[in-house]
Design an enzyme around this catalytic site. Structure first.
Site, short mmCIF file in Angstrom:
data_model
loop_
_atom_site.label_atom_id
_atom_site.label_comp_id
_atom_site.label_asym_id
_atom_site.label_seq_id
_atom_site.Cartn_x
_atom_site.Cartn_y
_atom_site.Cartn_z
N GLN A 51 27.98 87.80 64.27
CA GLN A 51 29.26 87.64 64.97
C GLN A 51 29.58 86.18 65.28
OE1 GLN A 51 28.28 90.94 67.92
NE2 GLN A 51 30.50 91.04 67.80
N CYS A 91 33.87 95.89 71.15
CA CYS A 91 33.07 94.90 70.41
C CYS A 91 33.77 93.55 70.55
CB CYS A 91 32.99 95.32 68.95
SG CYS A 91 32.14 94.15 67.88
N LEU A 92 33.02 92.49 70.75
CA LEU A 92 33.64 91.17 70.90
C LEU A 92 34.38 90.74 69.63
CD1 LEU A 92 30.86 89.25 72.89
CD2 LEU A 92 32.99 90.21 73.77
N GLU A 134 24.44 96.93 68.03
CA GLU A 134 24.05 95.60 67.54
C GLU A 134 23.23 95.68 66.25
OE1 GLU A 134 25.69 93.24 68.74
OE2 GLU A 134 26.36 94.34 70.51
NI NI Z 1 29.94 94.39 68.20
#
Ligand code: NI
Length: 158
Positions: A51, A91-92, A134
């Site tokens: 990410q 989710c970011l 994750e």
């Molecule tokens: Ni995520």
């Protein structure tokens, strides 16, 4: 330490599989510190290295429980799952999207910590959910592809 830029929906890197970490060196430790700082700045529960654009099998998780330090998992492997829970997830990398999803209720995960020591964590509820989310990232999978149909919510901040 530094805040790293989060790769968001549409970025092809999110679909790629991350590679095992072979040596925990200074660069890896710096990455982990940056991931922790970035996750905390954004009030995230977890963050995978992909990410922030690094295809390495590293995740950090913090469920903000009093007295519990953030989890740092290198080369994590889920070795057992048990039960099911239907949970709300975000989710970011999908900052405005939330949906319901079915996750295992309990998991056992094996990994290395930042010192290279083997650790095993028995997790349930939110921690189990976060670990599954994750570890999925490390395999190029994102939650939005697994949600319960019809539960997607798009939230606008304005
Ligand atoms: Ni995520």
């Amino acid at each position: 330490m530094a805040i790293r830029i989060i790769r968001e929906e549409g970025d092809e890197i999110l679909k790629k599989k991350s590679r095992e970490v072979e040596k925990i060196d200074e660069k890896i430790l710096e990455l982990i510190n940056d991931m922790l700082e970035t996750m905390h700045k954004l009030n995230g529960v977890g963050l995978a290295a992909v990410q922030v654009g690094v295809l390495k099998r590293i995740v950090v998780i913090d469920i903000y429980e009093e007295g519990v330090k953030p989890y740092i998992l290198i080369n994590p492997e889920i070795i057992k799952t048990k039960g099911e829970q239907t949970v709300e997830e975000g989710c970011l990398s999908f900052p405005n999207k939330f949906a319901k999803i079915v996750r295992p209720k309990e998991v056992v995960v094996r990994a290395l910590n930042e010192k290279g020591e083997k650790i095993e964590i028995k997790a349930k509820d939110l921690l189990a959910q976060a670990i599954c989310h994750e570890v999925d990232h490390l395999n190029g999978e994102v939650f939005i592809d697994k949600i319960i149909p019809g539960t997607l919510e798009i939230v606008n901040n304005e």
